[in-house]
Write a protein that holds these residues in place. Structure first.
Motif, short mmCIF file in Angstrom:
data_model
loop_
_atom_site.label_atom_id
_atom_site.label_comp_id
_atom_site.label_asym_id
_atom_site.label_seq_id
_atom_site.Cartn_x
_atom_site.Cartn_y
_atom_site.Cartn_z
N ASP A 136 0.83 -1.21 0.00
CA ASP A 136 0.00 0.00 0.00
C ASP A 136 0.86 1.26 0.00
O ASP A 136 0.57 2.22 -0.74
CB ASP A 136 -0.93 0.00 1.22
CG ASP A 136 -2.00 -1.08 1.14
OD1 ASP A 136 -2.23 -1.61 0.03
OD2 ASP A 136 -2.60 -1.39 2.18
N GLN A 140 1.04 3.92 -3.12
CA GLN A 140 0.63 5.31 -2.94
C GLN A 140 1.76 6.26 -3.30
O GLN A 140 1.53 7.33 -3.90
CB GLN A 140 0.19 5.54 -1.49
CG GLN A 140 -0.51 6.87 -1.28
CD GLN A 140 -1.76 7.02 -2.13
OE1 GLN A 140 -2.63 6.15 -2.13
NE2 GLN A 140 -1.84 8.12 -2.89
N LYS A 163 -7.42 3.81 -9.03
CA LYS A 163 -7.61 2.93 -7.88
C LYS A 163 -8.68 1.88 -8.15
O LYS A 163 -8.54 0.72 -7.77
CB LYS A 163 -7.94 3.75 -6.63
CG LYS A 163 -6.74 4.50 -6.07
CD LYS A 163 -7.08 5.25 -4.79
CE LYS A 163 -5.85 5.89 -4.19
NZ LYS A 163 -6.15 6.65 -2.95
#
Length: 240
Positions: A136, A140, A163
């Motif tokens: 994650d 990001q 996303k």
């Protein structure tokens, strides 16, 4: 200087490096300092010697892995391309882009990617696969830095769109890019895993619209995933 250090059988003193390279001492000091700062060489204070560093070793290991991967993937790629009558590609993640290691063309195209070419992450099927399988935090970080350049009217240019696409990619087991980089092209990609269950490469299929419509390309996803998993097993992956 790197040639001298990498070919030496043991760490070298500063005077030995000066003698072997023929550089003046001031230049030697400056170059060694830069290389040491980048982790390409290491300095051992007790012995006052220099040797190749961890970063250079990592590059060497990565290069060997890429060569091995290309060799392993060659036959499955050729077979997949012949069976589907579509173009195939093997790629790896390289910074904020994908890097093509090997390509197989059934339909030669002027703008087709070739070995050594780079392509964006946000508008390629392989790029979406890599992004979908990152941690994650790393995902990001990359998404925050990406320039969502609009190549066609179908290119995803917002973070929310991306996303949703990445969730679909992870859920389906393959990524797709429909007319997102080139209007005439639909592509799909499946992950290649290593023994740690990390995605180390992608296997892709793509076709021109006049040779295979979008549904026909996506219909090959099971064959693509099967081929990618076959390569994964050869390099040590075991299904959980």
């Amino acid at each position: 200087m790197l040639d001298v250090l990498s070919e030496a059988r043991q760490p070298l003193a500063f005077s030995e490096i000066v003698e072997s390279t023929g550089f003046v001492k001031s230049s030697c000091h400056r170059i060694l300092a830069v290389l040491q700062g980048e982790g390409i060489i290491e300095y051992d204070k007790p012995s006052r010697t220099y040797r190749t560093g961890s970063r250079l070793h990592q590059w060497a290991r990565s290069a060997w892995r890429r060569i091995d991967l290309q060799q392993v993937a060659a036959e499955p790629m050729n077979r997949l391309s012949e069976t589907t009558e579509m173009n195939a590609a093997l790629s790896i993640l390289d910074g904020q882009t994908i890097l093509y290691l090997r390509t197989v063309e059934q339909t030669p195209v002027r703008y087709a990617a070739h070995s050594g070419d780079h392509a964006p992450l946000h508008c390629t099927a392989a790029g979406k696969v890599f992004l979908a399988h990152l941690s994650d935090a790393r995902r990001q970080e990359l998404l925050d830095d990406l320039d969502f350049e609009k190549f066609t009217e179908f290119t995803l240019t917002s973070l929310d769109q991306m996303k949703r696409s990445l969730w679909e990619t992870k859920n389906n087991g393959f990524g797709k890019a429909i007319k997102e980089e080139f209007l005439q092209v639909t592509g799909i990609a499946a992950p290649i895993f290593n023994e740690q269950d990390d995605v180390v490469a992608c296997l892709s299929l793509w076709a021109l619209e006049h040779t295979a419509d979008t549904d026909s390309v996506i219909a090959q996803s099971e064959l693509l995933i099967e081929a990618a998993q076959g390569i994964s097993k050869i390099i040590g992956w075991r299904p959980s």
